[in-house]
Design an enzyme around this catalytic site. Structure first.
Site, PDB file in Angstrom:
ATOM      1  N   GLN A 138      34.735  29.326  44.219  1.00  0.00           N
ATOM      2  CA  GLN A 138      34.821  29.578  45.665  1.00  0.00           C
ATOM      3  C   GLN A 138      33.585  29.045  46.404  1.00  0.00           C
ATOM      4  OE1 GLN A 138      35.388  33.771  46.425  1.00  0.00           O
ATOM      5  NE2 GLN A 138      35.392  33.526  48.650  1.00  0.00           N
ATOM      6  N   HIS A 192      32.320  45.535  53.291  1.00  0.00           N
ATOM      7  CA  HIS A 192      32.336  44.373  52.388  1.00  0.00           C
ATOM      8  C   HIS A 192      31.897  43.120  53.150  1.00  0.00           C
ATOM      9  CE1 HIS A 192      33.728  41.421  49.421  1.00  0.00           C
ATOM     10  NE2 HIS A 192      34.362  40.806  50.409  1.00  0.00           N
ATOM     11  N   GLU A 201      41.779  45.898  47.140  1.00  0.00           N
ATOM     12  CA  GLU A 201      42.411  45.798  48.458  1.00  0.00           C
ATOM     13  C   GLU A 201      43.641  46.689  48.532  1.00  0.00           C
ATOM     14  OE1 GLU A 201      43.095  41.915  50.075  1.00  0.00           O
ATOM     15  OE2 GLU A 201      41.543  40.957  48.839  1.00  0.00           O
ATOM     16  N   TYR A 254      40.394  40.114  55.996  1.00  0.00           N
ATOM     17  CA  TYR A 254      38.987  40.344  55.632  1.00  0.00           C
ATOM     18  C   TYR A 254      38.503  41.556  56.427  1.00  0.00           C
ATOM     19  CZ  TYR A 254      34.314  38.547  54.248  1.00  0.00           C
ATOM     20  OH  TYR A 254      33.081  38.359  53.679  1.00  0.00           O
ATOM     21  N   THR A 310      38.784  42.911  50.846  1.00  0.00           N
ATOM     22  CA  THR A 310      38.086  43.832  49.948  1.00  0.00           C
ATOM     23  C   THR A 310      37.574  45.051  50.697  1.00  0.00           C
ATOM     24  OG1 THR A 310      37.374  41.896  48.739  1.00  0.00           O
ATOM     25  CG2 THR A 310      36.265  43.961  48.203  1.00  0.00           C
ATOM     26  N   GLU A 341      38.796  42.007  43.576  1.00  0.00           N
ATOM     27  CA  GLU A 341      38.713  42.451  44.969  1.00  0.00           C
ATOM     28  C   GLU A 341      39.663  43.628  45.114  1.00  0.00           C
ATOM     29  OE1 GLU A 341      39.107  39.109  47.730  1.00  0.00           O
ATOM     30  OE2 GLU A 341      36.940  38.861  47.521  1.00  0.00           O
ATOM     31  N   ARG A 391      23.639  35.197  54.366  1.00  0.00           N
ATOM     32  CA  ARG A 391      23.082  34.725  55.642  1.00  0.00           C
ATOM     33  C   ARG A 391      22.004  35.631  56.205  1.00  0.00           C
ATOM     34  NH1 ARG A 391      28.564  33.967  56.149  1.00  0.00           N
ATOM     35  NH2 ARG A 391      28.773  35.961  57.201  1.00  0.00           N
ATOM     36  N   LYS A 415      40.797  31.431  44.479  1.00  0.00           N
ATOM     37  CA  LYS A 415      41.607  32.606  44.814  1.00  0.00           C
ATOM     38  C   LYS A 415      43.072  32.466  44.424  1.00  0.00           C
ATOM     39  CE  LYS A 415      38.765  34.965  47.575  1.00  0.00           C
ATOM     40  NZ  LYS A 415      38.592  36.396  47.576  1.00  0.00           N
ATOM     41  N   ASP A 432      42.802  41.075  44.293  1.00  0.00           N
ATOM     42  CA  ASP A 432      42.801  39.631  44.539  1.00  0.00           C
ATOM     43  C   ASP A 432      41.694  38.999  43.697  1.00  0.00           C
ATOM     44  OD1 ASP A 432      43.915  37.431  45.741  1.00  0.00           O
ATOM     45  OD2 ASP A 432      42.475  37.415  47.379  1.00  0.00           O
ATOM     46  N   TYR A 445      34.659  26.104  49.261  1.00  0.00           N
ATOM     47  CA  TYR A 445      35.231  26.748  50.446  1.00  0.00           C
ATOM     48  C   TYR A 445      34.849  26.099  51.779  1.00  0.00           C
ATOM     49  CZ  TYR A 445      31.164  29.408  52.132  1.00  0.00           C
ATOM     50  OH  TYR A 445      29.972  29.779  52.672  1.00  0.00           O
ATOM     51  N   GLU A 464      29.369  42.295  45.130  1.00  0.00           N
ATOM     52  CA  GLU A 464      28.494  43.241  45.836  1.00  0.00           C
ATOM     53  C   GLU A 464      27.731  44.138  44.873  1.00  0.00           C
ATOM     54  OE1 GLU A 464      30.663  45.112  49.401  1.00  0.00           O
ATOM     55  OE2 GLU A 464      32.173  44.116  48.181  1.00  0.00           O
ATOM     56  N   ARG A 504      34.153  33.383  41.800  1.00  0.00           N
ATOM     57  CA  ARG A 504      33.113  33.221  42.824  1.00  0.00           C
ATOM     58  C   ARG A 504      32.422  31.865  42.753  1.00  0.00           C
ATOM     59  NH1 ARG A 504      34.827  36.926  46.290  1.00  0.00           N
ATOM     60  NH2 ARG A 504      34.884  38.994  45.344  1.00  0.00           N
ATOM     61  N   ASP A 522      45.880  36.923  53.295  1.00  0.00           N
ATOM     62  CA  ASP A 522      44.791  37.836  52.936  1.00  0.00           C
ATOM     63  C   ASP A 522      43.810  37.938  54.096  1.00  0.00           C
ATOM     64  OD1 ASP A 522      43.545  39.622  51.268  1.00  0.00           O
ATOM     65  OD2 ASP A 522      42.445  38.092  50.140  1.00  0.00           O
ATOM     66  N   THR A 544      46.900  37.210  41.760  1.00  0.00           N
ATOM     67  CA  THR A 544      46.727  38.417  42.565  1.00  0.00           C
ATOM     68  C   THR A 544      47.628  39.470  41.939  1.00  0.00           C
ATOM     69  OG1 THR A 544      46.425  37.083  44.565  1.00  0.00           O
ATOM     70  CG2 THR A 544      46.977  39.405  44.889  1.00  0.00           C
TER      71      THR A 544
END
Ligand SMILES: *[C@@H]1O[C@H](CO)[C@@H](O)[C@H](O)[C@H]1NC(C)=O
Ligand SMILES: *[C@@H]1O[C@H](CO)[C@@H](O)[C@H](O)[C@H]1NC(C)=O
Length: 433
Positions: free
Chosen positions: A254, A143, A215, A138, A364, A213, A152, A267, A247, A258, A379, A251, A136, A271
């Site tokens: 995760q 996204h 995708e 990114y 995503t 997600e 962040r 995850k 996917d 992670y 999101e 959350r 997978d 899927t």
């Protein structure tokens, strides 16, 4: 595009004559899974067709097709390579068109038509490929930016590597399921939100932040040998076709797990992919320019062509247990900063072998606009701070038991739509199933 003699093809059908996607079906007459293509509201059973037709006449120079079409996956056919896929697809387009050069083979043979053209509502769809590995990426720029900004701040939204290499992780092939397969809410280890005054110890509970997600998935046709990277300008030859991919993501699991090695249980529980593989050639007319950017790329990632992505319209529907459906997201696959050939060139750079049937997820996909262009609830709701309003006076932050998510994707072209059908999954309670 010429028209088809197949009855009642809706101009809005995803499976126009311009498409001819491949899938794996089983039927009452042929209960073992085997190959088919979709046309309008029918499946054309390729195994039965091959058993009753002189294939050398229709597909001259290709051997092994009857065998490939009776396999329970499309791997053998995929491995035959792009030139074969192209020839087979275009010969099938001819056979199914009103002005076919071989009217006697199918168009005018009522017996064979009734044996091979089956209403889609009467066939069972299976996973189209035996998937050895699932990776997978990114590559959904908006996204990655939105999620990075959320955790962040906007200055550090993208990690320093993001524009230099297609970031990805090795996923779990064993839990890739075909559209329609029920999805059980995963139990996982979660650190309760300290702001909510919960304990500072983790708990093991059903996920409360179950997400989607949106995708695009890409299937590998021919593989590469270990130690022999695929150069970017040859990567296209290693692509079989594309599916929609959801996917599913927990959350809360995760967030806790992670660091530092990336996603794991959050995850790996499920899927979902759409059942019909849209061949790479069918998407060629719908190429689009990638996102404008000024990064100086490493040589092995430099694309010669500017139209490196596809403009596939993508939609996410949420249907509640009460049956109310709301389209909660609309975007396009053109919002990928990396193309699949770039992902393949990067994936194999160190010599990693890809094999026929390997699945690559785009990451995503979200648009640049508002919350209704987003490919995840994370999101849309700013990680649960806001609600997504639904039909029937309902609202969501994350998924509830009984919710059904349906992804749709299509390239619009009047009477020649190339679409994916549906990628659907319903959530069941962690204890119920
Ligand atoms: C029509 O198809 C059947 C097989 O379903 C075959 O036996 C028959 O010979 C075909 N007819 C013609 C005229 O080709
Ligand atoms: C940036 O844009 C160029 C030109 O459109 C493209 O070749 C390249 O792959 C894009 N992506 C990145 C991450 O630089």
């Amino acid at each position: 595009m010429t028209s088809s003699w197949v009855p009642d093809i809706d101009p809005a059908s995803d499976f126009s004559l311009a498409n001819i996607p491949f899938g794996i079906i089983s039927t009452a007459a042929e209960p073992e899974p085997h190959a088919a293509v979709a046309i309008g509201s029918f499946a054309l059973d390729l195994k039965v067709f091959a058993a009753n037709t002189d294939l050398d006449k229709i597909f001259p120079g290709i051997s092994g097709l009857a065998e490939a079409f009776s396999q329970p996956t499309l791997n053998t056919f995929a491995e035959m390579g792009r030139a074969v896929h192209r020839q087979v697809r275009s010969a099938l387009q001819d056979l199914l068109s009103t002005a076919t050069i071989y009217p006697g083979v199918l168009r005018d043979n009522a017996t064979l038509r009734s044996q091979t053209l089956l209403p889609l509502s009467t066939v069972t769809m299976h996973l189209p490929m035996a998937i050895g590995d699932y990776t997978d990426f990114y590559a959904g720029y908006h996204h990655a930016y939105a999620v990075g900004a959320m955790f962040r701040g906007p200055e550090n939204a993208l990690q320093p590597n993001y524009l230099h290499l297609p970031v990805g992780y090795h996923g779990r092939a064993s839990s890739v399921v075909v559209s329609g397969t029920p999805i059980r809410r995963p139990v996982g280890q979660i650190l309760p939100d300290p702001a909510a005054g919960g304990p500072k110890q983790p708990v093991t509970e059903p996920s409360r932040k179950l997400d989607i997600e949106l995708e695009l998935g890409c299937f590998v046709a021919r593989g590469n040998k270990m130690g022999a990277p695929v150069p970017l300008d040859q990567a296209e030859e290693h692509i079989f076709g594309y599916v929609l991919l959801n996917d599913w993501s927990a959350r809360d699991v995760q967030t806790w797990e992670y660091v530092p090695l990336g996603p794991f249980n959050g995850k790996n529980f499920a899927t979902t992919i759409s059942p019909w593989v849209v061949l790479a050639d069918a998407l060629e007319p719908f190429r689009a320019r990638g996102i404008e950017n000024k990064t100086e790329l490493q040589g092995y990632l430099r694309e010669a062509r500017e139209e490196s992505v596809f403009d596939i319209k993508l939609e996410v529907d949420l249907t509640t247990a009460e049956g109310d459906t709301t389209t909660i997201g609309r975007t396009s696959s053109k919002y990928l900063i990396w193309s699949f050939p770039q992902m393949i060139a990067h994936h194999t750079l160190g010599g990693c072998p890809l094999r026929p049937g390997d699945l690559l997820g785009s990451g995503t996909i979200s648009g640049p606009g508002g919350v209704d262009e987003r490919g995840s609830l994370l999101e849309m709701t700013e990680n649960g701070k806001k609600q997504v309003l639904l039909a029937g006076m309902d609202a969501r932050t994350f998924l509830k038991d009984g919710d059904t998510i349906t992804l749709r994707g299509y390239c619009e072209e009047v009477g020649a739509r190339v679409g994916f059908g549906q990628c659907r999954g319903r959530i069941y309670s962690a204890v119920q199933m």
